[in-house]
Design a protein around this motif. Structure first.
Motif, PDB file in Angstrom:
ATOM      1  N   PRO A 289       6.920  -9.924   0.078  1.00 53.55           N
ATOM      2  CA  PRO A 289       6.347 -10.906   1.011  1.00 53.55           C
ATOM      3  C   PRO A 289       7.155 -12.190   1.101  1.00 53.55           C
ATOM      4  N   GLY A 290       7.845 -12.372   2.222  1.00 49.85           N
ATOM      5  CA  GLY A 290       8.649 -13.574   2.410  1.00 49.85           C
ATOM      6  C   GLY A 290       7.818 -14.838   2.394  1.00 49.85           C
ATOM      7  N   SER A 291       6.589 -14.779   2.924  1.00 45.38           N
ATOM      8  CA  SER A 291       5.753 -15.976   2.958  1.00 45.38           C
ATOM      9  C   SER A 291       5.369 -16.430   1.554  1.00 45.38           C
ATOM     10  N   ALA A 292       5.133 -15.481   0.658  1.00 47.18           N
ATOM     11  CA  ALA A 292       4.820 -15.846  -0.728  1.00 47.18           C
ATOM     12  C   ALA A 292       6.042 -16.473  -1.396  1.00 47.18           C
ATOM     13  N   LEU A 293       7.227 -15.946  -1.111  1.00 43.85           N
ATOM     14  CA  LEU A 293       8.443 -16.522  -1.680  1.00 43.85           C
ATOM     15  C   LEU A 293       8.678 -17.942  -1.156  1.00 43.85           C
ATOM     16  N   GLY A 309       4.713  -4.743  -2.832  1.00 45.08           N
ATOM     17  CA  GLY A 309       5.695  -5.519  -3.569  1.00 45.08           C
ATOM     18  C   GLY A 309       5.184  -6.857  -4.071  1.00 45.08           C
ATOM     19  N   ILE A 310       3.913  -7.191  -3.835  1.00 45.90           N
ATOM     20  CA  ILE A 310       3.406  -8.495  -4.270  1.00 45.90           C
ATOM     21  C   ILE A 310       3.474  -8.659  -5.792  1.00 45.90           C
ATOM     22  N   PRO A 311       3.071  -7.650  -6.593  1.00 47.12           N
ATOM     23  CA  PRO A 311       3.180  -7.823  -8.052  1.00 47.12           C
ATOM     24  C   PRO A 311       4.618  -7.971  -8.551  1.00 47.12           C
ATOM     25  N   GLU A 312       5.603  -7.522  -7.759  1.00 47.62           N
ATOM     26  CA  GLU A 312       7.000  -7.722  -8.141  1.00 47.62           C
ATOM     27  C   GLU A 312       7.407  -9.187  -7.981  1.00 47.62           C
TER      28      GLU A 312
END
Length: 393
Positions: A289-293, A309-312
């Motif tokens: 998630p680009g927004s989380a990054l 992929g969020i937990p990664e």
């Protein structure tokens, strides 16, 4: 079909629609940042594009729309074939399931290198179990030189469920501009929210896969869990999409319209993030998630669902908190922990920024994609001497 020797090879990016979204934003970043003497770029939209296309600032990037109708739309395959014959690209780069079926048209048009990227799955099939869709993916694998993924979760799924062979598989993680996305200097910006507010926010296209309804329900529960601070709590959901009006109606029906900001699409995301205290992701499916990054680079703790992929990206209890998908109560509880402990929120936010700088560097992302193009073009020269320009710079 290659570009002349005095001209960089052309990459055609094939996307369903060019509009506000994480995949689209990072595609534009790569186009803008890749060295001009390495590759030229064009963007072909199966359906259309919006003013978001103005984020492409690199000169000479042509934009095309095929006007695809719903359904099979065989005419779109023919239109793409005709366009590719005209453009003569070295690489066709298609994105996700919505564009995967067009590799045969590219092959028939003489495009030597064909790439498909798995950046996430649809809301209707968050676990990737749809037999019809997976059959199509498997049928398309032979037509592609590489089927990469942007998260380890998607990479493993590509290999084990779709059957992408190792020599066609690659992990290309997202990257973030940590100079643009940075913490607020001193106190949080009050340009968007009144001083003293506790602001929870999210950024992303308003569509099923993001499950904003769960976030709204969690916010309603949070208001009940924190009656003493109810007046200070705010929720910002930034983005446009097909469910925006429905979400606004849900907010109004809950009686919280005066505490929820739904501005639609914005171009000042970095500034908005600096006005938040907590970032939330309620998605039911995600790649990286680009927004989380972006939020982590901005020094924000992230409450995210334990999917894809969020937990990664989010280290649970270190840079953020992970909760089950479609569970408003669990999300409300996690948001409350940060709302009641600003010190923990700052600690996790600082750890998140450090993690982004170490593992999700923008320059590394751009270099990774360029390396993929270079490697595939060089490999194909043993069969197609006329794309020698791909490996000459």
């Amino acid at each position: 079909m290659a570009a002349p020797c005095n001209e960089a090879p052309l990459v055609v990016h094939l996307i369903y629609r060019l509009d506000f979204g994480g995949l689209e934003n990072l595609m534009v970043e790569r186009i803008n940042r890749m060295p001009a003497d390495a590759y030229r770029h064009a963007v072909v939209c199966l359906t259309g594009y919006t003013d978001f296309s103005k984020k492409i600032t690199r000169p000479g990037v042509d934009l095309y729309s095929l006007g695809k109708k719903s359904g099979l739309s065989l005419g779109t395959h023919a239109a793409l074939w005709k366009l590719l014959r005209k453009l003569k690209p070295a690489v066709l780069h298609s994105y996700n399931l919505s564009a995967i079926e067009y590799a045969p048209a590219a092959l028939l048009a003489g495009v030597p290198v064909r790439v498909n990227g798995a950046h996430g799955r649809d809301a209707a099939d968050p676990q990737g179990r749809n037999r019809k869709h997976n059959f199509l993916r498997r049928m398309m694998v032979p037509f592609y030189d590489c089927c990469y993924a942007n998260s380890a979760d998607m990479l493993e799924w590509n290999r084990t469920i779709i059957g992408v062979p190792a020599h066609k598989s690659r992990l290309l993680a997202n990257g973030i501009d940590s100079d643009k996305f940075r913490p607020a200097a001193g106190d949080r910006s009050d340009a968007f929210f009144a001083a003293g507010c506790i602001v929870i926010g999210t950024v992303g296209r308003i569509q099923d896969v993001k499950d904003h309804a769960t976030l709204v329900d969690a916010f309603v529960q949070l208001l009940d869990r924190m009656p003493e601070q109810r007046a200070q709590l705010r929720l910002a959901i930034v983005g446009d999409g097909p469910l925006l009006e429905k979400l606004r109606a849900r907010v109004a029906a809950a009686g919280i319209a005066d505490q929820v900001w739904l501005p639609g699409s914005r171009t000042d995301i970095a500034d908005i993030l600096r006005g938040l205290d907590i970032f939330a992701m309620s998605s039911i499916a995600e790649g990286t998630p680009g927004s989380a990054l972006e939020a982590m680079a901005s020094g924000l703790p992230v409450v995210g669902t334990r999917v894809g992929g969020i937990p990664e990206v989010i280290a649970d209890g270190v840079t953020g908190l992970l909760v089950p998908a479609s569970d408003p109560a669990a999300m409300a509880q996690a948001l409350e922990r940060y709302a009641r402990s600003p010190a923990m929120a700052r600690e996790h936010g600082a750890a998140g920024r450090e993690r982004v700088q170490r593992h999700y560097n923008m320059n590394a992302m751009v270099a990774g994609y360029q390396s993929m193009y270079d490697t595939l073009c060089e490999r194909k020269t043993s069969f197609r001497k006329n794309i020698k320009s791909c490996v000459e710079s």
